[in-house]
Design a protein around this motif. Sequence first.
Motif, PDB file in Angstrom:
ATOM      1  N   MET A 112      -9.393 -15.821 -16.025  1.00 49.56           N
ATOM      2  CA  MET A 112      -9.612 -14.674 -15.166  1.00 49.56           C
ATOM      3  C   MET A 112     -10.802 -13.881 -15.720  1.00 49.56           C
ATOM      4  O   MET A 112     -10.856 -13.579 -16.890  1.00 49.56           O
ATOM      5  N   ALA A 113     -11.765 -13.554 -14.882  1.00 47.67           N
ATOM      6  CA  ALA A 113     -12.958 -12.803 -15.293  1.00 47.67           C
ATOM      7  C   ALA A 113     -12.655 -11.316 -15.387  1.00 47.67           C
ATOM      8  O   ALA A 113     -11.597 -10.856 -14.974  1.00 47.67           O
ATOM      9  N   ASN A 114     -13.607 -10.569 -15.928  1.00 47.23           N
ATOM     10  CA  ASN A 114     -13.454  -9.116 -16.023  1.00 47.23           C
ATOM     11  C   ASN A 114     -13.859  -8.402 -14.753  1.00 47.23           C
ATOM     12  O   ASN A 114     -13.765  -7.196 -14.664  1.00 47.23           O
ATOM     13  N   LYS A 115     -14.386  -9.119 -13.777  1.00 51.98           N
ATOM     14  CA  LYS A 115     -14.850  -8.509 -12.543  1.00 51.98           C
ATOM     15  C   LYS A 115     -13.675  -8.269 -11.591  1.00 51.98           C
ATOM     16  O   LYS A 115     -12.873  -9.155 -11.342  1.00 51.98           O
ATOM     17  N   VAL A 116     -13.602  -7.048 -11.098  1.00 49.10           N
ATOM     18  CA  VAL A 116     -12.668  -6.725 -10.018  1.00 49.10           C
ATOM     19  C   VAL A 116     -13.465  -6.042  -8.920  1.00 49.10           C
ATOM     20  O   VAL A 116     -14.497  -5.425  -9.179  1.00 49.10           O
ATOM     21  N   SER A 117     -12.991  -6.169  -7.708  1.00 47.33           N
ATOM     22  CA  SER A 117     -13.687  -5.604  -6.558  1.00 47.33           C
ATOM     23  C   SER A 117     -12.720  -4.894  -5.640  1.00 47.33           C
ATOM     24  O   SER A 117     -11.527  -5.216  -5.619  1.00 47.33           O
ATOM     25  N   ILE A 118     -13.275  -3.945  -4.906  1.00 45.25           N
ATOM     26  CA  ILE A 118     -12.563  -3.370  -3.777  1.00 45.25           C
ATOM     27  C   ILE A 118     -13.482  -3.527  -2.579  1.00 45.25           C
ATOM     28  O   ILE A 118     -14.678  -3.825  -2.735  1.00 45.25           O
ATOM     29  N   PHE A 119     -12.938  -3.349  -1.396  1.00 40.87           N
ATOM     30  CA  PHE A 119     -13.724  -3.473  -0.186  1.00 40.87           C
ATOM     31  C   PHE A 119     -13.668  -2.163   0.573  1.00 40.87           C
ATOM     32  O   PHE A 119     -12.616  -1.561   0.719  1.00 40.87           O
ATOM     33  N   ILE A 120     -14.830  -1.744   1.034  1.00 44.61           N
ATOM     34  CA  ILE A 120     -14.959  -0.493   1.764  1.00 44.61           C
ATOM     35  C   ILE A 120     -15.298  -0.831   3.205  1.00 44.61           C
ATOM     36  O   ILE A 120     -16.203  -1.632   3.462  1.00 44.61           O
ATOM     37  N   ILE A 121     -14.565  -0.232   4.121  1.00 41.52           N
ATOM     38  CA  ILE A 121     -14.859  -0.377   5.547  1.00 41.52           C
ATOM     39  C   ILE A 121     -15.291   0.999   6.033  1.00 41.52           C
ATOM     40  O   ILE A 121     -14.508   1.943   5.992  1.00 41.52           O
ATOM     41  N   ASN A 122     -16.560   1.093   6.451  1.00 44.05           N
ATOM     42  CA  ASN A 122     -17.055   2.409   6.871  1.00 44.05           C
ATOM     43  C   ASN A 122     -16.575   2.743   8.281  1.00 44.05           C
ATOM     44  O   ASN A 122     -15.887   1.951   8.927  1.00 44.05           O
ATOM     45  N   SER A 123     -16.944   3.918   8.758  1.00 44.98           N
ATOM     46  CA  SER A 123     -16.461   4.390  10.058  1.00 44.98           C
ATOM     47  C   SER A 123     -17.010   3.572  11.220  1.00 44.98           C
ATOM     48  O   SER A 123     -16.500   3.662  12.332  1.00 44.98           O
ATOM     49  N   GLU A 124     -18.040   2.760  10.970  1.00 42.26           N
ATOM     50  CA  GLU A 124     -18.592   1.885  12.003  1.00 42.26           C
ATOM     51  C   GLU A 124     -17.998   0.476  11.943  1.00 42.26           C
ATOM     52  O   GLU A 124     -18.392  -0.398  12.704  1.00 42.26           O
ATOM     53  N   GLY A 125     -17.098   0.234  10.987  1.00 40.44           N
ATOM     54  CA  GLY A 125     -16.457  -1.063  10.857  1.00 40.44           C
ATOM     55  C   GLY A 125     -17.193  -2.051   9.965  1.00 40.44           C
ATOM     56  O   GLY A 125     -16.783  -3.205   9.850  1.00 40.44           O
ATOM     57  N   LYS A 126     -18.267  -1.621   9.309  1.00 39.78           N
ATOM     58  CA  LYS A 126     -19.003  -2.505   8.407  1.00 39.78           C
ATOM     59  C   LYS A 126     -18.266  -2.601   7.072  1.00 39.78           C
ATOM     60  O   LYS A 126     -17.693  -1.625   6.600  1.00 39.78           O
ATOM     61  N   HIS A 127     -18.314  -3.796   6.463  1.00 39.20           N
ATOM     62  CA  HIS A 127     -17.625  -4.057   5.204  1.00 39.20           C
ATOM     63  C   HIS A 127     -18.619  -4.090   4.041  1.00 39.20           C
ATOM     64  O   HIS A 127     -19.703  -4.656   4.170  1.00 39.20           O
ATOM     65  N   PHE A 128     -18.197  -3.505   2.911  1.00 34.66           N
ATOM     66  CA  PHE A 128     -18.999  -3.483   1.704  1.00 34.66           C
ATOM     67  C   PHE A 128     -18.100  -3.814   0.525  1.00 34.66           C
ATOM     68  O   PHE A 128     -16.959  -3.368   0.465  1.00 34.66           O
ATOM     69  N   ARG A 186     -13.654   4.874  -6.577  1.00 34.08           N
ATOM     70  CA  ARG A 186     -13.640   4.699  -8.041  1.00 34.08           C
ATOM     71  C   ARG A 186     -12.219   4.579  -8.575  1.00 34.08           C
ATOM     72  O   ARG A 186     -11.953   3.769  -9.471  1.00 34.08           O
ATOM     73  N   ASP A 187     -11.301   5.383  -8.045  1.00 35.72           N
ATOM     74  CA  ASP A 187      -9.908   5.322  -8.484  1.00 35.72           C
ATOM     75  C   ASP A 187      -9.282   3.963  -8.167  1.00 35.72           C
ATOM     76  O   ASP A 187      -8.581   3.387  -8.998  1.00 35.72           O
ATOM     77  N   GLU A 229       1.099  -6.381  -6.452  1.00 39.44           N
ATOM     78  CA  GLU A 229       0.381  -5.111  -6.313  1.00 39.44           C
ATOM     79  C   GLU A 229      -1.126  -5.349  -6.331  1.00 39.44           C
ATOM     80  O   GLU A 229      -1.862  -4.730  -5.574  1.00 39.44           O
ATOM     81  N   TYR A 230      -1.592  -6.248  -7.195  1.00 39.94           N
ATOM     82  CA  TYR A 230      -3.015  -6.551  -7.302  1.00 39.94           C
ATOM     83  C   TYR A 230      -3.553  -7.112  -5.984  1.00 39.94           C
ATOM     84  O   TYR A 230      -4.677  -6.819  -5.585  1.00 39.94           O
ATOM     85  N   HIS A 231      -2.755  -7.913  -5.300  1.00 34.08           N
ATOM     86  CA  HIS A 231      -3.183  -8.555  -4.061  1.00 34.08           C
ATOM     87  C   HIS A 231      -2.790  -7.778  -2.801  1.00 34.08           C
ATOM     88  O   HIS A 231      -3.052  -8.239  -1.693  1.00 34.08           O
ATOM     89  N   ASP A 232      -2.201  -6.607  -2.968  1.00 35.22           N
ATOM     90  CA  ASP A 232      -1.815  -5.771  -1.827  1.00 35.22           C
ATOM     91  C   ASP A 232      -3.052  -5.119  -1.236  1.00 35.22           C
ATOM     92  O   ASP A 232      -3.823  -4.447  -1.925  1.00 35.22           O
ATOM     93  N   LEU A 233      -3.254  -5.311   0.056  1.00 36.23           N
ATOM     94  CA  LEU A 233      -4.423  -4.793   0.774  1.00 36.23           C
ATOM     95  C   LEU A 233      -4.636  -3.296   0.540  1.00 36.23           C
ATOM     96  O   LEU A 233      -5.766  -2.837   0.396  1.00 36.23           O
ATOM     97  N   GLU A 234      -3.587  -2.537   0.475  1.00 35.99           N
ATOM     98  CA  GLU A 234      -3.705  -1.086   0.268  1.00 35.99           C
ATOM     99  C   GLU A 234      -4.326  -0.734  -1.074  1.00 35.99           C
ATOM    100  O   GLU A 234      -4.863   0.361  -1.237  1.00 35.99           O
ATOM    101  N   ASN A 235      -4.253  -1.649  -2.037  1.00 35.84           N
ATOM    102  CA  ASN A 235      -4.767  -1.373  -3.376  1.00 35.84           C
ATOM    103  C   ASN A 235      -6.222  -1.781  -3.584  1.00 35.84           C
ATOM    104  O   ASN A 235      -6.798  -1.462  -4.622  1.00 35.84           O
ATOM    105  N   TYR A 236      -6.805  -2.504  -2.648  1.00 35.30           N
ATOM    106  CA  TYR A 236      -8.198  -2.898  -2.830  1.00 35.30           C
ATOM    107  C   TYR A 236      -9.071  -2.679  -1.592  1.00 35.30           C
ATOM    108  O   TYR A 236     -10.178  -3.195  -1.510  1.00 35.30           O
ATOM    109  N   GLU A 237      -8.586  -1.881  -0.667  1.00 27.67           N
ATOM    110  CA  GLU A 237      -9.375  -1.611   0.524  1.00 27.67           C
ATOM    111  C   GLU A 237      -9.423  -0.104   0.781  1.00 27.67           C
ATOM    112  O   GLU A 237      -8.401   0.573   0.709  1.00 27.67           O
ATOM    113  N   VAL A 238     -10.619   0.386   1.088  1.00 25.88           N
ATOM    114  CA  VAL A 238     -10.820   1.786   1.440  1.00 25.88           C
ATOM    115  C   VAL A 238     -11.383   1.812   2.847  1.00 25.88           C
ATOM    116  O   VAL A 238     -12.429   1.233   3.109  1.00 25.88           O
TER     117      VAL A 238
END
Length: 131
Positions: free
Chosen positions: A1-17, A86-87, A118-127
Amino acid sequence: MANKVSIFIINSEGKHFELSNEKMAIMMACDSSTNWDVVFHESILPYDIIISDFHNSKAPAFGFGYSLVQHCDTKEQAEKIITECRDKLHSQYERMMMIRVAKKYNLDENTRLKIEMEYHDLENYEVKIIK
C-alpha cells in the motif's frame, strides 16, 4: 500500500477533481501572487478555489498544473470548502495508516474490516460543493 491517498471533489457544476496528499495543494486564489486570469484565460476572483498539482507531467511552465475547482463569493465559503477537503484527506490518510498497523500486527479481522469499510465509504472520500 502506497502513502498516497486521495479524495474527490465535485464542484457545483458537476466537474470532478482529485486531491491527493502527494504533491498537491488546495488554496484560494488570493493565497498566491500568481496572475490566475492568465493561467485560466478567464476572470478569477480572490476567493476562487484552485488545486495546484506539482507532479503533473503534462503541466505547462514551471512544472505545475492548476485546476480551477470552484468560484466562491466569500472568504468564509472558500475556507469552509478547503477545510472540509483537507480534513477528509487527513482522515483518509489516518485510516490508511490504521489499516497498515492492523495488517502488520495481525489485529482482529473484524476491526480491520471495519476500518477498510470506512476507508472505502463514499462519504469519507468525496466532497460535493453545493452553491
